[in-house]
Design an enzyme around this catalytic site. Structure first.
Site, PDB file in Angstrom:
ATOM      1  N   ASP A  13      -0.127  -1.790  -6.043  1.00 27.56           N
ATOM      2  CA  ASP A  13       0.357  -1.347  -7.359  1.00 27.56           C
ATOM      3  C   ASP A  13      -0.636  -0.386  -8.016  1.00 27.56           C
ATOM      4  O   ASP A  13      -0.251   0.490  -8.778  1.00 27.56           O
ATOM      5  CB  ASP A  13       0.558  -2.565  -8.276  1.00 27.56           C
ATOM      6  CG  ASP A  13       1.708  -3.436  -7.802  1.00 27.56           C
ATOM      7  OD1 ASP A  13       2.763  -2.871  -7.480  1.00 27.56           O
ATOM      8  OD2 ASP A  13       1.544  -4.668  -7.724  1.00 27.56           O
ATOM      9  N   LYS A  64      13.443  -7.914 -11.094  1.00 28.08           N
ATOM     10  CA  LYS A  64      13.065  -6.766 -10.250  1.00 28.08           C
ATOM     11  C   LYS A  64      14.316  -6.057  -9.712  1.00 28.08           C
ATOM     12  O   LYS A  64      14.395  -4.834  -9.687  1.00 28.08           O
ATOM     13  CB  LYS A  64      12.189  -7.266  -9.094  1.00 28.08           C
ATOM     14  CG  LYS A  64      11.546  -6.184  -8.261  1.00 28.08           C
ATOM     15  CD  LYS A  64      10.463  -6.766  -7.355  1.00 28.08           C
ATOM     16  CE  LYS A  64       9.746  -5.665  -6.602  1.00 28.08           C
ATOM     17  NZ  LYS A  64       8.651  -6.149  -5.774  1.00 28.08           N
ATOM     18  N   ASN A 108      -4.408  -5.447   0.706  1.00 30.02           N
ATOM     19  CA  ASN A 108      -3.908  -6.811   0.514  1.00 30.02           C
ATOM     20  C   ASN A 108      -3.714  -7.472   1.870  1.00 30.02           C
ATOM     21  O   ASN A 108      -3.958  -6.848   2.910  1.00 30.02           O
ATOM     22  CB  ASN A 108      -2.615  -6.792  -0.305  1.00 30.02           C
ATOM     23  CG  ASN A 108      -1.562  -5.933   0.358  1.00 30.02           C
ATOM     24  OD1 ASN A 108      -1.132  -6.221   1.460  1.00 30.02           O
ATOM     25  ND2 ASN A 108      -1.167  -4.843  -0.313  1.00 30.02           N
ATOM     26  N   ASP A 150       6.059   3.924  -8.003  1.00 29.48           N
ATOM     27  CA  ASP A 150       6.866   2.774  -7.576  1.00 29.48           C
ATOM     28  C   ASP A 150       7.976   3.278  -6.635  1.00 29.48           C
ATOM     29  O   ASP A 150       8.940   3.908  -7.073  1.00 29.48           O
ATOM     30  CB  ASP A 150       7.456   2.098  -8.829  1.00 29.48           C
ATOM     31  CG  ASP A 150       8.176   0.804  -8.480  1.00 29.48           C
ATOM     32  OD1 ASP A 150       8.772   0.727  -7.393  1.00 29.48           O
ATOM     33  OD2 ASP A 150       8.132  -0.107  -9.308  1.00 29.48           O
ATOM     34  N   ILE A 151       7.817   3.001  -5.341  1.00 27.83           N
ATOM     35  CA  ILE A 151       8.741   3.579  -4.339  1.00 27.83           C
ATOM     36  C   ILE A 151      10.155   3.012  -4.513  1.00 27.83           C
ATOM     37  O   ILE A 151      11.138   3.758  -4.558  1.00 27.83           O
ATOM     38  CB  ILE A 151       8.235   3.310  -2.903  1.00 27.83           C
ATOM     39  CG1 ILE A 151       6.789   3.794  -2.749  1.00 27.83           C
ATOM     40  CG2 ILE A 151       9.140   3.997  -1.881  1.00 27.83           C
ATOM     41  CD1 ILE A 151       6.175   3.482  -1.391  1.00 27.83           C
ATOM     42  N   LYS A 168     -20.387   7.698   0.143  1.00 26.20           N
ATOM     43  CA  LYS A 168     -20.496   6.238  -0.024  1.00 26.20           C
ATOM     44  C   LYS A 168     -21.320   5.894  -1.270  1.00 26.20           C
ATOM     45  O   LYS A 168     -22.400   6.453  -1.474  1.00 26.20           O
ATOM     46  CB  LYS A 168     -21.147   5.644   1.226  1.00 26.20           C
ATOM     47  CG  LYS A 168     -21.313   4.149   1.167  1.00 26.20           C
ATOM     48  CD  LYS A 168     -21.884   3.602   2.470  1.00 26.20           C
ATOM     49  CE  LYS A 168     -22.114   2.104   2.338  1.00 26.20           C
ATOM     50  NZ  LYS A 168     -23.455   1.770   1.936  1.00 26.20           N
ATOM     51  N   PHE A 182      11.245  -6.302  -1.568  1.00 27.93           N
ATOM     52  CA  PHE A 182      10.615  -7.616  -1.413  1.00 27.93           C
ATOM     53  C   PHE A 182       9.825  -7.938  -2.666  1.00 27.93           C
ATOM     54  O   PHE A 182       9.306  -7.032  -3.329  1.00 27.93           O
ATOM     55  CB  PHE A 182       9.664  -7.619  -0.201  1.00 27.93           C
ATOM     56  CG  PHE A 182      10.352  -7.973   1.089  1.00 27.93           C
ATOM     57  CD1 PHE A 182      11.300  -7.126   1.642  1.00 27.93           C
ATOM     58  CD2 PHE A 182      10.050  -9.158   1.755  1.00 27.93           C
ATOM     59  CE1 PHE A 182      11.946  -7.451   2.828  1.00 27.93           C
ATOM     60  CE2 PHE A 182      10.680  -9.493   2.946  1.00 27.93           C
ATOM     61  CZ  PHE A 182      11.626  -8.642   3.484  1.00 27.93           C
TER      62      PHE A 182
END
Ligand SMILES: Cc1cc2nc3c(=O)[nH]c(=O)nc-3n(C[C@H](O)[C@H](O)[C@H](O)COP(=O)(O)O)c2cc1C
Length: 416
Positions: free
Chosen positions: A287, A351, A215, A314-315, A297, A334
């Site tokens: 995620d 959350k 990301n 999910d930490i 490859k 966050f």
């Protein structure tokens, strides 16, 4: 002695000492950065320093006369090196030569810079720069230890190619690290004695040996949190994904690549590296990951119509569930979204509850990703949501930490 209130209301005073090293030209950039950061700067140069950098350059940057000799500025009866020693909130010597370090260790005062360091009650930060063999020499190392024992902060030189042709430790430290050391000495250290674990940056989820899913997170927000926690006196550990940023050397650092690696390292540090006062999950953890990773490859000619994904652990939720009891750290997560503000804040509230965090910092992808500024909403267990105006990531980080410290002391988790 100066009034603390008066001190808070005026610009902070920095004396920048420059010695005779090839790295002296970097002092001009350091002075420029300090002036841009709203410090009032006065420079003192040794005789040897003037062979490498003109005093006029520093005068133009700081807008003030540079002290090069004992009799500079003495026309009106003032003794310039003593006046500056009293004026300074912090004395930074960058670059510091082996010769000046030796003389400082012995308490010599044969030039205005040495005399000023002896006379000042301000914090002193010394950033050495020299040939690697000079740096490693027992005499230099002993002198550096002597300065440390006098309360001087040493910003260790970096490793790399040196102007003299040798490779080793001796390059002047990054200016970021010198400024951080200076700001740490200037700060009132509200996080002294606290331990903070920060996770930052993106993760990479491999598809095959050359491709991955990731990301746009740069890690800048997380590094700003590390820097601001260090400035406030905390001991900081950082776990980061692939980033292209200078990391403060005062932090203990573990680099990772995938979300699974980040989960394993953060969980291990959270449980075994503690007790922690704060854990800040500023990382943009993927995620999802490809269900299968190809060992070679995938050829373009083969084509790939779809990619099967599975969820990563999910930490934040894991830490929220596992860290219970009296020693539970203040847990900050966050949340990033692309929708409207109201939706973002609502998501952040959910959350917070779902992941059992103490604070969720909500930001919009358009504001936060990659840039040097951010705009955030702080959501915690109180009913009020705090919107922070767009500001540099360092300023946002400072406000997040201050809100967390205030919340911790309100809840009586700590005696800060
Ligand atoms: C080209 C050149 C580069 C030098 N670079 C350094 C250096 O990076 N670090 C150092 O400790 N001394 C260096 N020196 C030696 C110092 O300039 C010398 O020890 C001088 O006396 C230092 O004086 P000062 O500490 O009062 O500035 C260099 C000398 C020359 C001629």
């Amino acid at each position: 002695m100066s009034e603390p209130k008066a001190l808070a209301e005026r610009k902070q005073h920095i004396v920048l000492g420059v010695c005779g090293s090839i790295a002296a030209y970097k002092a001009a950039e350091l002075a420029r950065r300090l002036v841009a950061a709203n410090y009032e700067v006065r420079c003192v140069m040794t005789e040897a320093a003037q062979e490498f950098l003109g005093a006029k350059t520093l005068e133009a940057i700081t807008g003030a006369a540079v002290i090069t000799g004992f009799w500079d500025g003495s026309e009106n009866g003032s003794i310039s090196h003593i006046a500056l020693a009293d004026w300074a909130d912090c004395v930074v010597i960058a670059p510091a030569t082996a010769d000046t370090i030796a003389k400082l260790a012995l308490g010599f005062s044969e030039n205005p810079l040495l005399a000023l360091v002896l006379a000042t009650r301000a914090a002193t930060v010394v950033a050495p720069a020299m040939n690697c063999n000079m740096w490693e020499h027992a005499a230099t190392q002993r002198n550096v230890e002597t300065l440390r024992s006098h309360g001087v902060t040493i910003v260790d030189p970096a490793h790399g190619m040196l102007a003299c042709g040798w490779e080793g430790s001796g390059r002047l430290a990054e200016l970021d690290d010198i400024v951080l050391a200076m700001e740490t000495r200037l700060s009132v250290a509200p996080m002294q004695g606290m331990r903070v674990l920060v996770a930052a940056g993106p993760t990479r989820e491999p598809i095959d040996p050359v491709r991955f899913i990731s990301n746009r997170s740069s890690g800048k927000m997380g590094i700003a949190l590390v820097r601001q926690a260090l400035i406030r006196g905390a001991a900081v550990e950082l776990v980061h994904g692939p980033i292209d940023l200078a990391v403060p050397r005062a932090a203990a650092v573990t680099p990772v690549t995938t979300a699974q690696e980040m989960y394993d390292v953060v969980r291990q540090r959270a449980h075994q590296g503690g007790p922690w006062d704060m854990i800040i999950m500023a990382a943009a953890v993927a995620d999802f990951r490809p269900r299968h990773q190809e060992s070679s490859k995938i050829k373009g000619s083969r084509g790939l119509e779809s990619l099967s994904l599975e969820a990563n652990p999910d930490i934040l939720a894991t830490l929220g569930t596992e860290l219970r009891g009296r020693d539970r750290p203040y847990l900050i997560g966050f949340a990033v979204a692309t929708g409207a503000e109201s939706e973002l804040v609502q998501d952040a509230k959910e959350k917070l509850a779902r992941k059992r965090a103490d604070m969720v910092v909500a930001n919009l992808a358009a504001d936060g990703f990659e840039g040097d500024t951010n705009r955030v909403w702080l959501v915690d267990s109180t009913a009020q949501v705090r919107a922070l105006e767009c500001a540099t990531k360092d300023s946002i980080a400072a406000q997040i930490l201050e809100a967390a410290i205030a919340a911790k002391s309100r809840e009586g988790r700590d005696d800060v």
